[in-house]
Design a protein around this motif. Structure first.
Motif, PDB file in Angstrom:
ATOM      1  N   PRO A 138       7.952 -12.505   0.371  1.00 12.12           N
ATOM      2  CA  PRO A 138       7.623 -11.075   0.471  1.00 12.12           C
ATOM      3  C   PRO A 138       7.347 -10.670   1.921  1.00 12.12           C
ATOM      4  O   PRO A 138       6.775 -11.448   2.693  1.00 12.12           O
ATOM      5  CB  PRO A 138       6.358 -10.925  -0.370  1.00 12.12           C
ATOM      6  CG  PRO A 138       6.232 -12.175  -1.164  1.00 12.12           C
ATOM      7  CD  PRO A 138       6.985 -13.239  -0.442  1.00 12.12           C
ATOM      8  N   ILE A 139       7.757  -9.464   2.264  1.00 15.05           N
ATOM      9  CA  ILE A 139       7.552  -8.925   3.605  1.00 15.05           C
ATOM     10  C   ILE A 139       6.814  -7.602   3.473  1.00 15.05           C
ATOM     11  O   ILE A 139       7.169  -6.766   2.652  1.00 15.05           O
ATOM     12  CB  ILE A 139       8.891  -8.701   4.327  1.00 15.05           C
ATOM     13  CG1 ILE A 139       9.639 -10.025   4.480  1.00 15.05           C
ATOM     14  CG2 ILE A 139       8.676  -8.046   5.691  1.00 15.05           C
ATOM     15  CD1 ILE A 139      11.055  -9.865   4.986  1.00 15.05           C
ATOM     16  N   SER A 140       5.779  -7.425   4.299  1.00 15.10           N
ATOM     17  CA  SER A 140       5.062  -6.156   4.382  1.00 15.10           C
ATOM     18  C   SER A 140       5.170  -5.663   5.808  1.00 15.10           C
ATOM     19  O   SER A 140       5.440  -6.436   6.725  1.00 15.10           O
ATOM     20  CB  SER A 140       3.584  -6.333   4.031  1.00 15.10           C
ATOM     21  OG  SER A 140       3.426  -6.847   2.743  1.00 15.10           O
ATOM     22  N   GLN A 141       4.926  -4.366   5.972  1.00 13.54           N
ATOM     23  CA  GLN A 141       4.927  -3.816   7.311  1.00 13.54           C
ATOM     24  C   GLN A 141       3.800  -2.812   7.442  1.00 13.54           C
ATOM     25  O   GLN A 141       3.601  -1.963   6.565  1.00 13.54           O
ATOM     26  CB  GLN A 141       6.255  -3.154   7.621  1.00 13.54           C
ATOM     27  CG  GLN A 141       6.388  -2.801   9.070  1.00 13.54           C
ATOM     28  CD  GLN A 141       7.820  -2.546   9.463  1.00 13.54           C
ATOM     29  OE1 GLN A 141       8.725  -2.632   8.645  1.00 13.54           O
ATOM     30  NE2 GLN A 141       8.017  -2.227  10.714  1.00 13.54           N
ATOM     31  N   ILE A 142       3.054  -2.922   8.531  1.00 12.24           N
ATOM     32  CA  ILE A 142       2.001  -1.971   8.872  1.00 12.24           C
ATOM     33  C   ILE A 142       2.307  -1.495  10.280  1.00 12.24           C
ATOM     34  O   ILE A 142       2.260  -2.282  11.223  1.00 12.24           O
ATOM     35  CB  ILE A 142       0.603  -2.611   8.782  1.00 12.24           C
ATOM     36  CG1 ILE A 142       0.337  -3.092   7.358  1.00 12.24           C
ATOM     37  CG2 ILE A 142      -0.465  -1.628   9.253  1.00 12.24           C
ATOM     38  CD1 ILE A 142      -0.978  -3.779   7.159  1.00 12.24           C
ATOM     39  N   ASN A 143       2.653  -0.212  10.372  1.00 11.54           N
ATOM     40  CA  ASN A 143       3.127   0.363  11.638  1.00 11.54           C
ATOM     41  C   ASN A 143       4.258  -0.504  12.183  1.00 11.54           C
ATOM     42  O   ASN A 143       5.247  -0.699  11.512  1.00 11.54           O
ATOM     43  CB  ASN A 143       1.995   0.551  12.627  1.00 11.54           C
ATOM     44  CG  ASN A 143       1.104   1.718  12.243  1.00 11.54           C
ATOM     45  OD1 ASN A 143       1.413   2.487  11.339  1.00 11.54           O
ATOM     46  ND2 ASN A 143      -0.007   1.873  12.920  1.00 11.54           N
TER      47      ASN A 143
END
Length: 144
Positions: A3-8
């Motif tokens: 899984p990949i998340s992105q914050i800014n």
């Protein structure tokens, strides 16, 4: 697939299980894709990782060096004791920073103008801009 998340502008790769040579190659391709699209701030979340092959650590240190030269970095989150010992043994701790929590790692990417005085604006940004983090969970990236 991890899984990949992105914050800014920070990409977070959530790893799990054993990181063997096979997973090492997949992670390397993902990191290369991040770099290709100028996502130069990467966190590897190792909270669910049981074991990391020492060659993966070497490769991550190399990626960290490359990213640091491009105004980015690769940082590790929630590493276990054995992985920390491996990092220290091969000397990768010069290039790889590790953090106890995802929050600490995210905050490490924020650059605060000095001298910092809470509540006082530098005139260049609003208070909302200073505290606004856009969270995108499990993002479908064009990287794979």
């Amino acid at each position: 697939m991890f899984p990949i998340s992105q914050i800014n502008d920070i990409s977070i790769l959530h790893l799990y299980g054993d990181i063997s040579l096979l997973e090492m190659e997949l992670i390397a391709k993902l990191i290369q894709s991040f770099k290709q699209y100028n996502f130069n701030k990467i966190l590897l979340d190792l909270a669910e990782v049981d074991h990391v092959h020492f060659k993966a650590v070497q490769q991550w240190a190399s990626h960290a060096q490359d990213l640091q030269n491009q105004d980015g970095d690769l940082k590790l989150v929630c590493i276990n004791h054995q992985t920390k010992k491996t990092i220290q043994f091969i000397g990768a701790d010069q290039f790889l920073k590790d953090y106890a929590s995802l929050g600490d790692a995210l905050l490490s990417f924020l650059r605060v103008p000095f001298p910092f005085n809470p509540g006082v604006s530098t005139g260049n940004e609003s208070a909302q801009q200073q505290t606004d983090l856009k969270v995108k969970g499990n993002v479908d990236h064009p990287f794979y």
